[in-house]
Design a protein around this motif. Structure first.
Motif, PDB file in Angstrom:
ATOM      1  N   ASP A  10       0.822  -1.208   0.000  1.00 35.10           N
ATOM      2  CA  ASP A  10       0.000   0.000   0.000  1.00 35.10           C
ATOM      3  C   ASP A  10       0.857   1.259   0.000  1.00 35.10           C
ATOM      4  OD1 ASP A  10       1.037  -0.281   2.530  1.00 35.10           O
ATOM      5  OD2 ASP A  10      -0.829   0.203   3.591  1.00 35.10           O
ATOM      6  N   ALA A  11       2.123   1.125  -0.413  1.00 31.96           N
ATOM      7  CA  ALA A  11       3.034   2.277  -0.406  1.00 31.96           C
ATOM      8  C   ALA A  11       2.795   3.164  -1.624  1.00 31.96           C
ATOM      9  CB  ALA A  11       4.480   1.816  -0.380  1.00 31.96           C
ATOM     10  N   ASN A  12       2.829   4.452  -1.415  1.00 33.57           N
ATOM     11  CA  ASN A  12       2.688   5.395  -2.521  1.00 33.57           C
ATOM     12  C   ASN A  12       3.949   5.379  -3.378  1.00 33.57           C
ATOM     13  OD1 ASN A  12       0.257   6.191  -1.373  1.00 33.57           O
ATOM     14  ND2 ASN A  12       1.209   7.856  -0.208  1.00 33.57           N
ATOM     15  N   GLY A  13       3.769   5.391  -4.684  1.00 31.00           N
ATOM     16  CA  GLY A  13       4.889   5.547  -5.607  1.00 31.00           C
ATOM     17  C   GLY A  13       5.726   4.323  -5.850  1.00 31.00           C
ATOM     18  N   TYR A  14       5.338   3.144  -5.328  1.00 31.11           N
ATOM     19  CA  TYR A  14       6.144   1.937  -5.529  1.00 31.11           C
ATOM     20  C   TYR A  14       5.650   1.189  -6.759  1.00 31.11           C
ATOM     21  CZ  TYR A  14       8.366  -2.570  -4.594  1.00 31.11           C
ATOM     22  OH  TYR A  14       9.103  -3.721  -4.689  1.00 31.11           O
ATOM     23  N   ASP A  15       6.560   0.987  -7.738  1.00 35.22           N
ATOM     24  CA  ASP A  15       6.175   0.310  -8.980  1.00 35.22           C
ATOM     25  C   ASP A  15       6.646  -1.137  -9.021  1.00 35.22           C
ATOM     26  OD1 ASP A  15       8.884   0.533  -9.328  1.00 35.22           O
ATOM     27  OD2 ASP A  15       8.792   1.699 -11.182  1.00 35.22           O
ATOM     28  N   GLY A  16       7.149  -1.649  -7.906  1.00 32.00           N
ATOM     29  CA  GLY A  16       7.593  -3.036  -7.858  1.00 32.00           C
ATOM     30  C   GLY A  16       9.034  -3.239  -8.235  1.00 32.00           C
ATOM     31  N   THR A  17       9.773  -2.167  -8.545  1.00 35.13           N
ATOM     32  CA  THR A  17      11.154  -2.286  -9.005  1.00 35.13           C
ATOM     33  C   THR A  17      12.090  -1.484  -8.119  1.00 35.13           C
ATOM     34  OG1 THR A  17      10.368  -2.489 -11.275  1.00 35.13           O
ATOM     35  CG2 THR A  17      12.710  -2.015 -10.967  1.00 35.13           C
ATOM     36  N   PRO A  18      12.941  -2.142  -7.345  1.00 32.09           N
ATOM     37  CA  PRO A  18      13.957  -1.401  -6.580  1.00 32.09           C
ATOM     38  C   PRO A  18      14.957  -0.743  -7.523  1.00 32.09           C
ATOM     39  CG  PRO A  18      13.694  -3.646  -5.744  1.00 32.09           C
ATOM     40  CD  PRO A  18      12.978  -3.583  -7.067  1.00 32.09           C
ATOM     41  N   LYS A  19      15.508   0.377  -7.107  1.00 27.52           N
ATOM     42  CA  LYS A  19      16.552   1.048  -7.884  1.00 27.52           C
ATOM     43  C   LYS A  19      17.898   0.651  -7.316  1.00 27.52           C
ATOM     44  CE  LYS A  19      18.163   5.499  -9.611  1.00 27.52           C
ATOM     45  NZ  LYS A  19      17.902   6.955  -9.705  1.00 27.52           N
ATOM     46  N   ARG A  20      18.801   0.189  -8.180  1.00 22.91           N
ATOM     47  CA  ARG A  20      20.134  -0.241  -7.760  1.00 22.91           C
ATOM     48  C   ARG A  20      21.124   0.915  -7.852  1.00 22.91           C
ATOM     49  NH1 ARG A  20      21.049  -5.742  -7.285  1.00 22.91           N
ATOM     50  NH2 ARG A  20      19.351  -7.070  -8.013  1.00 22.91           N
ATOM     51  N   PHE A  21      22.010   0.966  -6.884  1.00 20.58           N
ATOM     52  CA  PHE A  21      23.074   1.959  -6.888  1.00 20.58           C
ATOM     53  C   PHE A  21      24.416   1.246  -6.805  1.00 20.58           C
ATOM     54  CE2 PHE A  21      19.455   4.385  -5.498  1.00 20.58           C
ATOM     55  CZ  PHE A  21      19.654   5.649  -6.041  1.00 20.58           C
ATOM     56  N   GLY A  22      25.287   1.518  -7.764  1.00 16.66           N
ATOM     57  CA  GLY A  22      26.615   0.936  -7.778  1.00 16.66           C
ATOM     58  C   GLY A  22      27.608   1.799  -7.035  1.00 16.66           C
ATOM     59  N   ALA A  23      28.865   1.393  -7.109  1.00 10.49           N
ATOM     60  CA  ALA A  23      29.930   2.134  -6.421  1.00 10.49           C
ATOM     61  C   ALA A  23      30.076   3.523  -7.025  1.00 10.49           C
ATOM     62  CB  ALA A  23      31.250   1.376  -6.530  1.00 10.49           C
ATOM     63  N   GLY A  24      30.365   4.498  -6.179  1.00 12.96           N
ATOM     64  CA  GLY A  24      30.620   5.848  -6.637  1.00 12.96           C
ATOM     65  C   GLY A  24      29.392   6.678  -6.909  1.00 12.96           C
ATOM     66  N   VAL A  25      28.205   6.145  -6.642  1.00 10.21           N
ATOM     67  CA  VAL A  25      26.960   6.884  -6.860  1.00 10.21           C
ATOM     68  C   VAL A  25      26.303   7.127  -5.510  1.00 10.21           C
ATOM     69  CG1 VAL A  25      24.706   6.887  -7.981  1.00 10.21           C
ATOM     70  CG2 VAL A  25      26.664   5.821  -9.123  1.00 10.21           C
ATOM     71  N   GLN A  26      25.957   8.370  -5.217  1.00 11.42           N
ATOM     72  CA  GLN A  26      25.322   8.705  -3.945  1.00 11.42           C
ATOM     73  C   GLN A  26      23.840   8.343  -3.976  1.00 11.42           C
ATOM     74  OE1 GLN A  26      26.228  10.311  -0.727  1.00 11.42           O
ATOM     75  NE2 GLN A  26      24.239   9.321  -0.502  1.00 11.42           N
ATOM     76  N   PRO A  27      23.418   7.339  -3.190  1.00 13.38           N
ATOM     77  CA  PRO A  27      21.990   7.010  -3.139  1.00 13.38           C
ATOM     78  C   PRO A  27      21.222   8.080  -2.368  1.00 13.38           C
ATOM     79  CG  PRO A  27      23.376   5.188  -2.365  1.00 13.38           C
ATOM     80  CD  PRO A  27      24.219   6.413  -2.391  1.00 13.38           C
ATOM     81  N   THR A  28      20.265   8.688  -3.018  1.00 16.10           N
ATOM     82  CA  THR A  28      19.476   9.743  -2.396  1.00 16.10           C
ATOM     83  C   THR A  28      17.995   9.429  -2.565  1.00 16.10           C
ATOM     84  OG1 THR A  28      21.185  11.399  -2.867  1.00 16.10           O
ATOM     85  CG2 THR A  28      18.991  12.213  -2.343  1.00 16.10           C
ATOM     86  N   ALA A  40       5.160  10.465  -1.284  1.00 17.85           N
ATOM     87  CA  ALA A  40       5.945   9.231  -1.252  1.00 17.85           C
ATOM     88  C   ALA A  40       7.409   9.494  -0.953  1.00 17.85           C
ATOM     89  CB  ALA A  40       5.822   8.517  -2.607  1.00 17.85           C
ATOM     90  N   PHE A  41       8.114   8.409  -0.650  1.00 18.09           N
ATOM     91  CA  PHE A  41       9.563   8.363  -0.743  1.00 18.09           C
ATOM     92  C   PHE A  41       9.908   7.996  -2.185  1.00 18.09           C
ATOM     93  CE2 PHE A  41       8.942   7.249   3.791  1.00 18.09           C
ATOM     94  CZ  PHE A  41       9.751   8.210   4.381  1.00 18.09           C
ATOM     95  N   ALA A  42      10.903   8.651  -2.754  1.00 18.33           N
ATOM     96  CA  ALA A  42      11.250   8.368  -4.149  1.00 18.33           C
ATOM     97  C   ALA A  42      12.764   8.300  -4.315  1.00 18.33           C
ATOM     98  CB  ALA A  42      10.666   9.447  -5.067  1.00 18.33           C
ATOM     99  N   PRO A  43      13.277   7.125  -4.763  1.00 21.40           N
ATOM    100  CA  PRO A  43      12.540   5.885  -5.004  1.00 21.40           C
ATOM    101  C   PRO A  43      12.116   5.218  -3.699  1.00 21.40           C
ATOM    102  CG  PRO A  43      14.882   5.524  -5.329  1.00 21.40           C
ATOM    103  CD  PRO A  43      14.721   6.995  -5.097  1.00 21.40           C
ATOM    104  N   GLU A 106       0.248   5.603   7.789  1.00 21.43           N
ATOM    105  CA  GLU A 106      -1.040   5.021   7.420  1.00 21.43           C
ATOM    106  C   GLU A 106      -1.538   5.535   6.076  1.00 21.43           C
ATOM    107  OE1 GLU A 106      -2.192   2.519   9.135  1.00 21.43           O
ATOM    108  OE2 GLU A 106      -0.442   2.776  10.432  1.00 21.43           O
ATOM    109  N   ASP A 107      -0.928   6.598   5.581  1.00 21.78           N
ATOM    110  CA  ASP A 107      -1.292   7.141   4.273  1.00 21.78           C
ATOM    111  C   ASP A 107      -0.448   6.546   3.147  1.00 21.78           C
ATOM    112  OD1 ASP A 107      -3.164   8.815   5.472  1.00 21.78           O
ATOM    113  OD2 ASP A 107      -1.691  10.406   5.772  1.00 21.78           O
ATOM    114  N   GLY A 108       0.444   5.594   3.499  1.00 18.26           N
ATOM    115  CA  GLY A 108       1.223   4.909   2.461  1.00 18.26           C
ATOM    116  C   GLY A 108       2.603   5.455   2.223  1.00 18.26           C
ATOM    117  N   MET A 109       3.118   6.249   3.160  1.00 19.21           N
ATOM    118  CA  MET A 109       4.471   6.779   2.972  1.00 19.21           C
ATOM    119  C   MET A 109       5.463   5.818   3.614  1.00 19.21           C
ATOM    120  SD  MET A 109       5.777  10.662   3.372  1.00 19.21           S
ATOM    121  CE  MET A 109       7.449  11.109   2.904  1.00 19.21           C
TER     122      MET A 109
END
Length: 238
Positions: A10-28, A40-43, A106-109
């Motif tokens: 029931d999460a807002n903005g979730y399309d079923g696909t995690p986003k991968r982050f490799g070395a040297g990339v700042q996950p934000t 939502a949280f994005a991603p 409870e709102d899906g965030m």
């Protein structure tokens, strides 16, 4: 703990696909991203390596928020709605870390961080290149005994159309590969350090690029419009 898909059902903005982050990339992760289903949280879900510093950035949308791990591993503190607020946490151990915004849970965030070692193909330059591909699992598809084979472009692997399928393939010299667009969607096939590929964006389904590999080596390629989404692939020619 329930599965990621169950947690985010029931999460807002979730399309079923995690986003991968490799070395040297700042996950934000954006906090308070407006989406069709709400705020939502994005991603919503990211894959990172151990010892990765993940950052959450407040957008200023949707009222006050915070970032709280379900198991108490991390907690950004009191909720606030100020744009530019930031919080970060270094994930030292592998595992799944579901989190939420307390005022909007409870709102899906909701969201999750998945921490796992990078899959290995025993080809380091391949692993480095495709680490962020959504459908990369460390598997090398072996097509060394065929004359012609196919890579699907934009195939819906892992519920994500922005992938090459398979992401990594091993072939013999003299093998021809056909890149087949799965749908009418804009993609390219552009090779690193080799003057082959599709220079122009193609948006028509069907086989749109063919190449016969005459020399052994590792050939890394990407889709220019969607590389930031991890749309990369590799061919190992032996």
């Amino acid at each position: 703990m329930q599965s990621v898909d169950s947690w985010l059902a029931d999460a807002n903005g979730y399309d079923g696909t995690p986003k991968r982050f490799g070395a040297g990339v700042q996950p934000t992760i954006s906090v308070g991203e407006p989406v069709d289903s709400g705020i939502a949280f994005a991603p919503a879900v990211i894959h990172v390596r151990p010892m990765t510093n993940v950052r959450w950035d407040w957008t200023g949308h949707g009222g006050e928020h915070n970032v709280v791990a379900v198991d108490g591993t991390f907690d950004s503190g009191n909720a606030n709605g100020q744009a530019g607020t930031g919080y970060h946490y270094i994930f030292e151990e592998t595992g799944v870390y579901p989190f939420f915004s307390a005022p909007r849970r409870e709102d899906g965030m909701k969201g999750a961080v998945i921490v796992e070692e990078v899959p290995s193909t025993d080809y380091p330059e391949v692993d480095e290149w495709v680490a962020r591909a959504p459908n990369f699992t460390g598997t090398v598809v072996d097509h060394t005994n065929v004359d012609t084979t196919t890579v699907r472009v934009g195939a819906p692997d892992s519920k994500n159309q922005f992938v090459f399928s398979p992401p990594v393939m091993k072939i013999s010299t003299g093998t021809t590969i056909e890149w087949q667009w799965a749908a009418d969607s804009p993609h390219t096939v552009v090779f690193e350090s080799h003057d082959i590929g599709t220079n122009n964006v193609i948006s028509t389904s069907g086989v749109q690029f063919t190449h016969t590999f005459e020399k052994s080596g590792t050939y890394r390629y990407r889709c220019d419009p969607h590389e930031t989404l991890g749309m990369r692939g590799a061919i190992i020619v032996e």
